[in-house]
Motif scaffolding. Structure first.
Motif, PDB file in Angstrom:
ATOM      1  N   VAL A  35       2.920  15.624  -4.563  1.00 39.81           N
ATOM      2  CA  VAL A  35       1.806  15.976  -5.429  1.00 39.81           C
ATOM      3  C   VAL A  35       1.870  17.471  -5.730  1.00 39.81           C
ATOM      4  O   VAL A  35       1.839  18.298  -4.813  1.00 39.81           O
ATOM      5  N   VAL A  36       1.980  17.811  -7.020  1.00 36.13           N
ATOM      6  CA  VAL A  36       2.034  19.218  -7.426  1.00 36.13           C
ATOM      7  C   VAL A  36       0.721  19.593  -8.110  1.00 36.13           C
ATOM      8  O   VAL A  36       0.061  18.744  -8.721  1.00 36.13           O
ATOM      9  N   PHE A  54       4.580  11.178  -0.499  1.00 31.03           N
ATOM     10  CA  PHE A  54       4.242   9.760  -0.359  1.00 31.03           C
ATOM     11  C   PHE A  54       5.235   8.912  -1.126  1.00 31.03           C
ATOM     12  O   PHE A  54       6.036   9.406  -1.918  1.00 31.03           O
ATOM     13  N   HIS A  55       5.188   7.627  -0.902  1.00 33.83           N
ATOM     14  CA  HIS A  55       5.920   6.675  -1.728  1.00 33.83           C
ATOM     15  C   HIS A  55       5.061   5.441  -1.911  1.00 33.83           C
ATOM     16  O   HIS A  55       4.264   5.082  -1.046  1.00 33.83           O
ATOM     17  N   ASP A  56       5.198   4.792  -3.057  1.00 29.27           N
ATOM     18  CA  ASP A  56       4.355   3.647  -3.384  1.00 29.27           C
ATOM     19  C   ASP A  56       4.872   2.344  -2.802  1.00 29.27           C
ATOM     20  O   ASP A  56       4.190   1.318  -2.887  1.00 29.27           O
ATOM     21  N   CYS A  57       6.040   2.364  -2.234  1.00 23.71           N
ATOM     22  CA  CYS A  57       6.580   1.235  -1.479  1.00 23.71           C
ATOM     23  C   CYS A  57       7.700   1.781  -0.609  1.00 23.71           C
ATOM     24  O   CYS A  57       8.173   2.897  -0.817  1.00 23.71           O
ATOM     25  N   ALA A  58       8.121   1.007   0.362  1.00 25.22           N
ATOM     26  CA  ALA A  58       9.083   1.514   1.343  1.00 25.22           C
ATOM     27  C   ALA A  58      10.404   1.937   0.714  1.00 25.22           C
ATOM     28  O   ALA A  58      11.076   2.825   1.223  1.00 25.22           O
ATOM     29  N   LEU A  59      10.787   1.308  -0.374  1.00 25.62           N
ATOM     30  CA  LEU A  59      12.071   1.599  -1.010  1.00 25.62           C
ATOM     31  C   LEU A  59      11.914   2.339  -2.335  1.00 25.62           C
ATOM     32  O   LEU A  59      12.870   2.464  -3.081  1.00 25.62           O
ATOM     33  N   CYS A  60      10.717   2.811  -2.619  1.00 22.81           N
ATOM     34  CA  CYS A  60      10.474   3.601  -3.829  1.00 22.81           C
ATOM     35  C   CYS A  60      10.842   5.063  -3.591  1.00 22.81           C
ATOM     36  O   CYS A  60      10.874   5.522  -2.457  1.00 22.81           O
ATOM     37  N   PHE A  88      -0.227  16.155 -10.623  1.00 22.59           N
ATOM     38  CA  PHE A  88       0.521  14.920 -10.837  1.00 22.59           C
ATOM     39  C   PHE A  88       1.609  14.829  -9.784  1.00 22.59           C
ATOM     40  O   PHE A  88       1.822  15.777  -9.007  1.00 22.59           O
ATOM     41  N   ALA A  89       2.259  13.701  -9.715  1.00 14.06           N
ATOM     42  CA  ALA A  89       3.273  13.476  -8.688  1.00 14.06           C
ATOM     43  C   ALA A  89       4.664  13.521  -9.311  1.00 14.06           C
ATOM     44  O   ALA A  89       4.888  13.001 -10.399  1.00 14.06           O
ATOM     45  N   VAL A  90       5.595  14.150  -8.595  1.00 15.28           N
ATOM     46  CA  VAL A  90       6.971  14.327  -9.060  1.00 15.28           C
ATOM     47  C   VAL A  90       7.924  13.846  -7.970  1.00 15.28           C
ATOM     48  O   VAL A  90       7.656  14.035  -6.775  1.00 15.28           O
ATOM     49  N   GLY A  91       9.023  13.247  -8.366  1.00 16.45           N
ATOM     50  CA  GLY A  91      10.023  12.821  -7.405  1.00 16.45           C
ATOM     51  C   GLY A  91      10.482  13.982  -6.535  1.00 16.45           C
ATOM     52  O   GLY A  91      10.874  15.030  -7.058  1.00 16.45           O
ATOM     53  N   GLN A 121       0.821  -1.192   0.000  1.00 18.43           N
ATOM     54  CA  GLN A 121       0.000   0.000   0.000  1.00 18.43           C
ATOM     55  C   GLN A 121       0.864   1.255   0.000  1.00 18.43           C
ATOM     56  O   GLN A 121       1.928   1.284   0.598  1.00 18.43           O
ATOM     57  N   PRO A 122       0.401   2.319  -0.675  1.00 20.84           N
ATOM     58  CA  PRO A 122       1.147   3.575  -0.627  1.00 20.84           C
ATOM     59  C   PRO A 122       1.098   4.174   0.762  1.00 20.84           C
ATOM     60  O   PRO A 122       0.348   3.740   1.624  1.00 20.84           O
TER      61      PRO A 122
END
Length: 294
Positions: A58-59, A47-53, A91-94, A31-32
């Motif tokens: 969100v912009v 946020f991150h989509d996994c613990a190591l992502c 959208f989401a950006v690193g 889960q995110p």
């Protein structure tokens, strides 16, 4: 090959440490990290989509003038014509440039190739080197990482388009730099002079400087960042909706890179500054983006 800035060519290793286990990411991609029953994170959420992502921010949707005004100090002709771009959806950006540690997970799982750590003089001696941005990455390799991340998480990861990149680098500003019309020393990892001999010796840990108004780090300096678009020598005919420009390329095998690096003078870190490259370089990395679902 070198990063091309229309007038200049940026000059350009030691082996990576042991690989992280790819099994870990497979276990962690569940889960995110936000708690929103709608399934969509709010504006400004980290946020991150996994613990190591990679961490994502969100912009908002919005619009801006892409390119530089004729009066902007340091502008080049390839930053014109200036035109309005509409970013129609959030959208989401690193939050950061992709790091060496994050890249190594992909290497361990198989799709990505191990890269050298050419981040500049003395990089091997920097504590916490896993938080340095990964470099020596070709455009194709950066795109492959995004594809792997998509397959791992079930989310549509990709590189930013060139117009998206400038939008998030400006973060609501139309000035020459995100913080005003003059560069302020100490706010980014860049060379303060017009010669590389005065550059700082290496890329620094991601997040070492303050974020911009969107909560994103290192869009100014540190390392160049690949974007989706192929090389066009000006902005005539560029998309006005934030889409990547992948047709009618000036040179189809070269792709755009943005943001400048620790080796470049501050004028090349302006949000409007455009550069391109073919191949990998010691000061080119990338960050990822993704659409928000549902």
């Amino acid at each position: 090959m070198k990063v091309q800035t229309m007038k200049t060519m940026l000059l350009h290793h030691h082996a990576w440490g042991r690989l992280l286990s790819g099994v870990v990411l497979g276990l962690m991609c569940a889960q995110p990290s936000w708690a929103d029953p709608s399934g969509t994170p709010p504006l400004g959420a980290v946020f991150h989509d996994c613990a190591l992502c990679p961490q994502m921010v969100v912009v908002p949707a919005g619009s801006y003038l892409m390119g530089s005004a004729e009066t902007e100090l340091g502008r080049e002709i390839y930053e014109s014509p200036q035109h309005r771009v509409m970013i129609l959806k959030p959208f989401a950006v690193g939050r950061f440039e992709v790091t060496r540690d994050e890249w190594q997970i992909c290497v361990a799982e198989g799709p990505c190739q191990a890269q050298s750590s050419r981040t500049g003089m003395g990089a091997a001696m920097i504590p916490g080197a896993g938080r340095l941005p990964v470099v020596d990455i070709t455009w194709a390799q950066a795109s492959q990482y995004a594809q792997w991340l998509s397959e791992r998480t079930g989310q549509p990861y990709r590189l930013l388009s060139e117009s998206e990149w400038e939008y998030v680098a400006r973060a609501g500003s139309q000035s020459a730099y995100a913080g005003g019309d003059t560069f302020v020393a100490g706010r980014a990892n860049v060379s303060p002079a017009m010669t590389e001999s005065d550059a700082v010796p290496a890329a620094w840990h991601v997040g070492s400087f303050a974020p911009n108004a969107f909560g994103l780090y290192d869009l100014q300096g540190n390392v160049w960042e690949w974007v989706q678009d192929c090389f066009h020598d000006n902005l005539a005919g560029a998309p006005a909706d934030g889409a990547a420009w992948t047709e009618r390329c000036t040179h189809a095998e070269s792709h755009m890179a943005r943001g400048g690096s620790w080796k470049t003078p501050s004028v090349q870190t302006r949000p409007a500054h455009r550069a391109w490259a073919h191949g990998s370089e010691a000061d080119i990395g990338f960050r990822v983006a993704r659409a928000l679902t549902p």
